[in-house]
Motif scaffolding. Structure first.
Motif, PDB file in Angstrom:
ATOM      1  N   TYR A  47       0.826  -1.214   0.000  1.00 28.86           N
ATOM      2  CA  TYR A  47       0.000   0.000   0.000  1.00 28.86           C
ATOM      3  C   TYR A  47       0.857   1.260   0.000  1.00 28.86           C
ATOM      4  CZ  TYR A  47      -3.870  -3.140   1.007  1.00 28.86           C
ATOM      5  OH  TYR A  47      -4.814  -4.138   0.925  1.00 28.86           O
ATOM      6  N   GLY A  48       2.115   1.102  -0.352  1.00 29.99           N
ATOM      7  CA  GLY A  48       3.011   2.258  -0.441  1.00 29.99           C
ATOM      8  C   GLY A  48       3.484   2.791   0.894  1.00 29.99           C
ATOM      9  N   ILE A  49       3.445   1.938   1.919  1.00 28.17           N
ATOM     10  CA  ILE A  49       3.830   2.369   3.267  1.00 28.17           C
ATOM     11  C   ILE A  49       5.157   1.717   3.664  1.00 28.17           C
ATOM     12  CG2 ILE A  49       3.158   2.450   5.697  1.00 28.17           C
ATOM     13  CD1 ILE A  49       0.259   2.020   4.806  1.00 28.17           C
ATOM     14  N   PRO A  50       6.185   2.506   3.967  1.00 28.33           N
ATOM     15  CA  PRO A  50       7.421   1.908   4.489  1.00 28.33           C
ATOM     16  C   PRO A  50       7.177   1.383   5.900  1.00 28.33           C
ATOM     17  CG  PRO A  50       7.550   4.299   4.560  1.00 28.33           C
ATOM     18  CD  PRO A  50       6.274   3.962   3.828  1.00 28.33           C
ATOM     19  N   TYR A  51       7.832   0.284   6.247  1.00 26.54           N
ATOM     20  CA  TYR A  51       7.524  -0.329   7.542  1.00 26.54           C
ATOM     21  C   TYR A  51       8.656  -1.239   7.999  1.00 26.54           C
ATOM     22  CZ  TYR A  51       6.869  -4.977   5.505  1.00 26.54           C
ATOM     23  OH  TYR A  51       7.081  -6.183   4.895  1.00 26.54           O
ATOM     24  N   LYS A  70       6.636   4.134  10.730  1.00 27.30           N
ATOM     25  CA  LYS A  70       7.078   5.434  11.235  1.00 27.30           C
ATOM     26  C   LYS A  70       7.276   6.396  10.069  1.00 27.30           C
ATOM     27  CE  LYS A  70      11.359   6.011  12.346  1.00 27.30           C
ATOM     28  NZ  LYS A  70      11.678   7.173  11.451  1.00 27.30           N
ATOM     29  N   GLN A  71       6.887   7.630  10.259  1.00 24.93           N
ATOM     30  CA  GLN A  71       7.179   8.637   9.249  1.00 24.93           C
ATOM     31  C   GLN A  71       8.694   8.701   9.047  1.00 24.93           C
ATOM     32  OE1 GLN A  71       4.999  10.370   7.286  1.00 24.93           O
ATOM     33  NE2 GLN A  71       3.367   9.121   8.220  1.00 24.93           N
ATOM     34  N   PRO A  72       9.151   8.851   7.791  1.00 22.26           N
ATOM     35  CA  PRO A  72      10.564   8.631   7.459  1.00 22.26           C
ATOM     36  C   PRO A  72      11.578   9.533   8.145  1.00 22.26           C
ATOM     37  CG  PRO A  72       9.349   9.540   5.594  1.00 22.26           C
ATOM     38  CD  PRO A  72       8.338   9.141   6.608  1.00 22.26           C
ATOM     39  N   LYS A  79       6.648  14.906  15.701  1.00 18.22           N
ATOM     40  CA  LYS A  79       5.628  15.957  15.728  1.00 18.22           C
ATOM     41  C   LYS A  79       4.235  15.430  15.364  1.00 18.22           C
ATOM     42  CE  LYS A  79       8.961  19.511  14.277  1.00 18.22           C
ATOM     43  NZ  LYS A  79       9.302  20.498  13.214  1.00 18.22           N
ATOM     44  N   ARG A  80       4.202  14.223  14.814  1.00 19.70           N
ATOM     45  CA  ARG A  80       2.951  13.667  14.345  1.00 19.70           C
ATOM     46  C   ARG A  80       2.384  12.667  15.351  1.00 19.70           C
ATOM     47  NH1 ARG A  80       0.603  16.701  12.052  1.00 19.70           N
ATOM     48  NH2 ARG A  80      -0.728  15.107  11.096  1.00 19.70           N
ATOM     49  N   PRO A  81       1.066  12.484  15.387  1.00 22.47           N
ATOM     50  CA  PRO A  81       0.479  11.478  16.293  1.00 22.47           C
ATOM     51  C   PRO A  81       0.890  10.064  15.899  1.00 22.47           C
ATOM     52  CG  PRO A  81      -1.182  13.048  15.525  1.00 22.47           C
ATOM     53  CD  PRO A  81       0.033  13.258  14.671  1.00 22.47           C
ATOM     54  N   THR A  82       0.830   9.186  16.853  1.00 22.33           N
ATOM     55  CA  THR A  82       1.035   7.759  16.609  1.00 22.33           C
ATOM     56  C   THR A  82      -0.271   7.037  16.915  1.00 22.33           C
ATOM     57  OG1 THR A  82       3.397   7.844  17.159  1.00 22.33           O
ATOM     58  CG2 THR A  82       2.310   5.691  17.296  1.00 22.33           C
ATOM     59  N   TYR A 104      -1.449   7.001   7.392  1.00 24.03           N
ATOM     60  CA  TYR A 104      -0.015   7.203   7.155  1.00 24.03           C
ATOM     61  C   TYR A 104       0.256   8.193   6.020  1.00 24.03           C
ATOM     62  CZ  TYR A 104       4.947   6.286   6.606  1.00 24.03           C
ATOM     63  OH  TYR A 104       6.306   6.442   6.541  1.00 24.03           O
ATOM     64  N   LEU A 105      -0.363   7.991   4.867  1.00 26.34           N
ATOM     65  CA  LEU A 105      -0.043   8.783   3.688  1.00 26.34           C
ATOM     66  C   LEU A 105      -0.820  10.089   3.599  1.00 26.34           C
ATOM     67  CD1 LEU A 105       0.223   5.949   0.991  1.00 26.34           C
ATOM     68  CD2 LEU A 105       2.081   7.131   2.184  1.00 26.34           C
ATOM     69  N   GLU A 106      -2.055  10.111   4.068  1.00 30.21           N
ATOM     70  CA  GLU A 106      -2.870  11.323   3.945  1.00 30.21           C
ATOM     71  C   GLU A 106      -2.817  12.202   5.192  1.00 30.21           C
ATOM     72  OE1 GLU A 106      -6.805  10.625   2.470  1.00 30.21           O
ATOM     73  OE2 GLU A 106      -6.144   9.075   1.062  1.00 30.21           O
TER      74      GLU A 106
END
Length: 266
Positions: A47-51, A70-72, A79-82, A104-106
Motif C-alpha cells: 500500500y506504499g507504506i514503508p515499515y 514510522k514517518q521517514p 511531531k505527528r500522532p502515533t 499514514y499517507l494522507e
C-alpha cells in the motif's frame, strides 16, 4: 417416568452448556477467517507504506507480530500522532492496511498494527485475558520507543478491537491522547443473541460466557480524553444500539463525537 424425564432434561441442558463453552472461542475469535488469515498477511509495502515488522514478547511469553510504520524523518515523526490499530475478530492486521494507508499517507501519522495472539502469524491462542495482555504489550512498546514516546498516542479499535481499545484506555488513560472506536458492542453477553440469531435460545446460557468484554463498564472509567464514535448503520453483526449505548454511557470531560455512516461510505 418423571425421574427419566428430569434426568434427560438435565443431560440436555448440560450438553448445551458444554457445547456453548466449546463454541465460544470459535464463534468469538474466528482467526482463520477469511480463509488463510493465519498464514497470509498483507504487507504495508503493498500500500506504499514503508515499515518494519517486529516481534513483541508478552509477559506470559507469547510472541506477537506487529507492523511499525514510522514517518521517514525522525524529527517530523516526533511531531505527528502515533495511532495504534486494533482489528476485529476476523482476519489479521494486514486486512486493516487500507485504513492504515489513509492515516499514514494522507494524515502523516505514525501507524502501529498488531495481530493478536492466535491471529496472523502471532503465536498463542486468543482469549479475553490474553488479548488484554497483547494490547498492553504494544502500548508499552510505543510508550518506551525513542520516537513514539514523544508523540500523541491515539488508540483505534474496530468491532472486537473496539472492546480491546476501551479496556486498554480505561487502564492507561494518562498515556493516551484520544480514543476512536468503530462498531463495537456493550458486552459479549448482550451481543450473543445478535451474533448467532439462529440459536437465540443460547441467550439463556449467556451466564456461562467466560469471554465478557464488558465495554459498557470500562468506558465509564475514561474521564479525560476525547472519544470519537464511528457507527455504521448497516452492520450485520453488531446492532447500532450497542454503539449508541456506549455513547450515552461516556462521560469524559474531553468530549465525545458521533459520526455515522452507511456501509457504502465506510
Amino acid at each position: 417416568m418423571l425421574i427419566i424425564t428430569g434426568t434427560t432434561t438435565i443431560m440436555t441442558i448440560s450438553g448445551v452448556a458444554l457445547l456453548y463453552n466449546i463454541l465460544q472461542r470459535e464463534l468469538l475469535y474466528p482467526s482463520n477467517w477469511p480463509m488463510g488469515s493465519r498464514k497470509f498477511v498483507s504487507k504495508p509495502s503493498e500500500y506504499g507504506i514503508p515499515y518494519s515488522e517486529i516481534k513483541l514478547f508478552t509477559k506470559d511469553n507469547v510472541r506477537l507480530r506487529a507492523f511499525v510504520c514510522k514517518q521517514p524523518i525522525d524529527r517530523e515523526a516526533k511531531k505527528r500522532p502515533t495511532i495504534i490499530m486494533f482489528h476485529g475478530n476476523g482476519g489479521n492486521m494486514g486486512h486493516r492496511l487500507p485504513i492504515a494507508r489513509i492515516f499514514y499517507l494522507e494524515l502523516n501519522y505514525n501507524v502501529i498494527l498488531l495481530s493478536y495472539r492466535g491471529y496472523g502469524r502471532s503465536e498463542g491462542t486468543p482469549a479475553e485475558k490474553g488479548l488484554r495482555i497483547d494490547a498492553q504489550t504494544v502500548l508499552d512498546y510505543v510508550s518506551k520507543h525513542e520516537i513514539f514516546k514523544e508523540t500523541k498516542i491515539i488508540i483505534y479499535g474496530q468491532s472486537l478491537g473496539g472492546a480491546v481499545a476501551i479496556d486498554l484506555v480505561s487502564k492507561n488513560e494518562s498515556k493516551v491522547s484520544a480514543l476512536i472506536i468503530e462498531n463495537t458492542f456493550l458486552s459479549i453477553q448482550k451481543l450473543i443473541p445478535h451474533l448467532i440469531p439462529k440459536f437465540s435460545f443460547l441467550r439463556y446460557f449467556s451466564f456461562l460466557c467466560w469471554q465478557n468484554w464488558r465495554s459498557e463498564n470500562s468506558i465509564q472509567k475514561i474521564k479525560i480524553i476525547p472519544i470519537l464514535f464511528l457507527s455504521g448503520t448497516k452492520d450485520e453483526i453488531i446492532p447500532q444500539e450497542h454503539m449508541k449505548g456506549l455513547f450515552e454511557l461516556t462521560k469524559t470531560s474531553g468530549g465525545k463525537e458521533w459520526l455515522e455512516f452507511s456501509n457504502d461510505e465506510a
